[in-house]
Scaffold this motif. Structure first.
Motif, mmCIF file in Angstrom:
data_model
loop_
_atom_site.group_PDB
_atom_site.id
_atom_site.type_symbol
_atom_site.label_atom_id
_atom_site.label_comp_id
_atom_site.label_asym_id
_atom_site.label_seq_id
_atom_site.Cartn_x
_atom_site.Cartn_y
_atom_site.Cartn_z
ATOM 1 N N UNK A 246 10.275 -12.997 -8.723
ATOM 2 C CA UNK A 246 9.382 -11.974 -9.264
ATOM 3 C C UNK A 246 9.569 -10.664 -8.517
ATOM 4 N N UNK A 247 8.983 -9.591 -9.082
ATOM 5 C CA UNK A 247 9.028 -8.298 -8.420
ATOM 6 C C UNK A 247 8.289 -8.368 -7.098
ATOM 7 N N UNK A 248 8.825 -7.680 -6.111
ATOM 8 C CA UNK A 248 8.224 -7.695 -4.784
ATOM 9 C C UNK A 248 6.923 -6.918 -4.803
ATOM 10 N N UNK A 249 5.839 -7.579 -4.408
ATOM 11 C CA UNK A 249 4.529 -6.954 -4.361
ATOM 12 C C UNK A 249 4.292 -6.354 -2.974
ATOM 13 N N UNK A 250 3.545 -5.270 -2.966
ATOM 14 C CA UNK A 250 3.226 -4.583 -1.722
ATOM 15 C C UNK A 250 1.726 -4.318 -1.701
ATOM 16 N N UNK A 251 1.091 -4.680 -0.578
ATOM 17 C CA UNK A 251 -0.322 -4.369 -0.361
ATOM 18 C C UNK A 251 -0.425 -3.333 0.747
ATOM 19 N N UNK A 252 -1.445 -2.502 0.656
ATOM 20 C CA UNK A 252 -1.545 -1.337 1.529
ATOM 21 C C UNK A 252 -2.845 -1.381 2.308
ATOM 22 N N UNK A 253 -2.744 -1.129 3.631
ATOM 23 C CA UNK A 253 -3.912 -0.994 4.492
ATOM 24 C C UNK A 253 -3.982 0.452 4.964
ATOM 25 N N UNK A 254 -5.130 1.096 4.714
ATOM 26 C CA UNK A 254 -5.268 2.525 4.964
ATOM 27 C C UNK A 254 -5.585 2.809 6.428
ATOM 28 N N UNK A 255 -5.663 4.100 6.755
ATOM 29 C CA UNK A 255 -5.855 4.519 8.141
ATOM 30 C C UNK A 255 -7.184 4.047 8.709
ATOM 31 N N UNK A 256 -8.207 3.943 7.861
ATOM 32 C CA UNK A 256 -9.528 3.524 8.347
ATOM 33 C C UNK A 256 -9.681 2.007 8.421
ATOM 34 N N UNK A 257 -8.609 1.262 8.167
ATOM 35 C CA UNK A 257 -8.654 -0.195 8.233
ATOM 36 C C UNK A 257 -8.970 -0.880 6.925
ATOM 37 N N UNK A 258 -9.371 -0.119 5.905
ATOM 38 C CA UNK A 258 -9.684 -0.718 4.612
ATOM 39 C C UNK A 258 -8.397 -1.023 3.854
ATOM 40 N N UNK A 259 -8.510 -1.917 2.883
ATOM 41 C CA UNK A 259 -7.369 -2.325 2.060
ATOM 42 C C UNK A 259 -7.413 -1.590 0.726
ATOM 43 N N UNK A 260 -6.283 -1.018 0.344
ATOM 44 C CA UNK A 260 -6.201 -0.318 -0.940
ATOM 45 C C UNK A 260 -6.330 -1.344 -2.064
ATOM 46 N N UNK A 261 -7.211 -1.108 -3.042
ATOM 47 C CA UNK A 261 -7.517 -2.161 -4.023
ATOM 48 C C UNK A 261 -6.414 -2.448 -5.028
ATOM 49 N N UNK A 262 -5.395 -1.624 -5.110
ATOM 50 C CA UNK A 262 -4.347 -1.795 -6.123
ATOM 51 C C UNK A 262 -3.045 -2.182 -5.443
ATOM 52 N N UNK A 263 -2.380 -3.215 -5.966
ATOM 53 C CA UNK A 263 -1.081 -3.624 -5.429
ATOM 54 C C UNK A 263 0.017 -2.726 -5.988
ATOM 55 N N UNK A 264 1.060 -2.546 -5.195
ATOM 56 C CA UNK A 264 2.207 -1.768 -5.623
ATOM 57 C C UNK A 264 3.447 -2.632 -5.771
ATOM 58 N N UNK A 265 4.511 -2.003 -6.244
ATOM 59 C CA UNK A 265 5.785 -2.692 -6.431
ATOM 60 C C UNK A 265 6.865 -1.984 -5.612
ATOM 61 N N UNK A 266 7.767 -2.773 -5.047
ATOM 62 C CA UNK A 266 8.901 -2.211 -4.320
ATOM 63 C C UNK A 266 9.913 -1.713 -5.341
ATOM 64 N N UNK A 267 10.174 -0.389 -5.317
ATOM 65 C CA UNK A 267 11.003 0.212 -6.353
ATOM 66 C C UNK A 267 12.384 0.606 -5.866
ATOM 67 N N UNK A 268 12.567 0.788 -4.563
ATOM 68 C CA UNK A 268 13.826 1.348 -4.096
ATOM 69 C C UNK A 268 14.087 0.872 -2.676
ATOM 70 N N UNK A 269 15.353 0.590 -2.387
ATOM 71 C CA UNK A 269 15.779 0.238 -1.037
ATOM 72 C C UNK A 269 17.042 1.024 -0.735
#
Length: 422
Positions: A246-269
């Motif tokens: 499957x497409x590589x999923x990415x989760x994001x943790x922001x500067x204040x320690x909270x988790x970004x509610x939307x998952x992203x996709x790895x688009x480029x390497x």
């Protein structure tokens, strides 16, 4: 006779003390054996265990990165003139094609009129030559006009047609320049600070941008991954130890320690390794409908590199390591005895180790009480219950209660002492 009577009580006391000492030394050995047997018959140690169950576990890696705009447009004028007015609000969202600035168009409009006049003149010249050519065609037939004069006239017609084509191009260029008098947004996005105000003189293709437009939805997150980690991942993919269908999923943790509610996709390497940092740049794409993410923000990206099939999630407290670094788990076997078993781990997920080798389905892994047992020791296995955190304020309340009891006991002791003295 008096001295004998005085020494009699002293001799009696010494004889009594000697008899008591001899009795204490001649204790029955059977009583000692019974005491040791009672100590050996202590109940087995209770331990908390979990039952190992295989499952598909996501292998993740957490890397640092920074956000960057999906599209960036630095708006510059394509014609020269004086800014008459700004047509947008700084910091607002603008649409593609929306007017941003109005430049004085008097010069461009005059150039357009001049180009149109030149075109009309060229068309009139062509019409005159065509009429003359029609007349010469009849005169050539009766030798009233030489063949050379007729050929020269046809050549002039060709030149006039070329001049008309050039005049048409000049009219189009003048129209384009006139259209550039209204500066429009090339993309949809968030506008920045305007660098000019009404009355400023701008020139075509100047170095300074009038304003910068950034598309923030979606938004990029640029991540740096070490080349060693990337090499290890590719080897695991080649061996088939992880699945990345499957497409590589990415989760994001922001500067204040909270988790970004939307998952992203790895688009480029990136296709090359940075020789200065030894890392490869990865780019993930995140939806950003509320513009919570802004360009330049620092974030930790948790990348799901693949899925490990038939792995076990074991709490970190249950895994110990030998001096050589070998991971070990303590199990309760079918006979109720403790068994040490070497295992292989493949990273962590939250508070658990990801165990890939060494465990079987149904194994009872000791989590609670692992420090109190040793191999081959008989234990009583009970389901592991994670200890809930103690409520805040409980310790101070207990201390307050204890502290309040101590003065009362002291007062009571003082009262008893005063009574006895009385």
């Amino acid at each position: 006779m008096m001295s004998a009577k005085l020494w009699a009580p002293a001799l009696t006391a010494c004889a009594l003390a000697t008899s008591l000492a001899l009795v204490g030394c001649s204790k029955d050995p059977k009583d000692a054996q019974q005491g040791g047997a009672a100590a050996q018959k202590m109940p087995p140690t209770e331990v908390g265990v979990i039952v190992a169950q295989p499952q598909s576990v996501e292998q993740t890696v957490e890397l640092s990165g920074r956000t960057s705009a999906y599209q960036v447009s630095e708006v510059r004028p394509q014609t020269s003139g004086v800014i008459l007015k700004r047509l947008f609000t700084e910091g607002s969202f603008v649409r593609e094609g929306q007017p941003l600035y109005e430049i004085d168009s008097s010069t461009n409009r005059a150039n357009l009129d001049s180009a149109k006049a030149a075109l009309v003149r060229q068309q009139a010249n062509l019409n005159a030559l065509q009429v003359k050519a029609n007349r010469y065609r009849q005169l050539v037939g009766i030798n009233a006009v030489s063949k050379q004069e007729y050929d020269d006239l046809l050549a002039q017609i060709k030149l006039a047609e070329a001049d008309i084509a050039a005049s048409n191009a000049a009219v189009k260029n003048a129209q384009i320049d006139l259209g550039y008098s209204t500066v429009r947004s090339p993309i949809s996005g968030q506008s920045g600070r305007s660098s000019v105000t009404a009355g400023a003189l701008v020139t075509a293709s100047q170095a300074n941008a009038l304003v910068t437009i950034q598309q923030l939805d979606p938004i990029y997150v640029d991540i740096n991954q070490s080349s060693a980690e990337l090499l290890r991942l590719r080897q695991q993919l080649a061996q088939g130890s992880i699945d990345r269908s499957n497409n590589t999923k990415v989760r994001l943790k922001l500067e204040d320690g909270s988790t970004y509610p939307i998952e992203g996709n790895l688009a480029f390497s990136d296709a090359s390794v940075n020789p200065e940092t030894g890392s490869v740049t990865l780019r993930a794409v995140f939806s950003n409908p509320n513009h919570l993410l802004l360009p330049g923000m620092f974030a930790n990206a948790q990348i799901v590199q693949g899925v490990i099939p038939n792995a076990y999630l074991i709490p970190q407290a249950a895994i110990t390591r030998t001096p050589t670094g070998q991971a070990m788990a303590m199990l309760v076997n079918a006979k109720g005895a403790v068994e040490a078993r070497p295992i292989t781990t493949a990273g962590v997920q939250g508070q658990n180790w990801i165990v890939t080798q060494g465990l079987n389905t149904g194994d009872k892994v000791i989590v609670d009480g692992i420090a109190k047992v040793k191999p081959e020791q008989q234990v009583v296995a009970k389901p592991y219950q994670p200890q809930a955190a103690a409520p805040q304020g409980a310790t101070p309340a207990t201390q307050q209660k204890t502290g309040g009891a101590q003065p009362a006991q002291q007062d009571k002791a003082t009262e008893q002492k005063a009574t006895s003295n009385a």
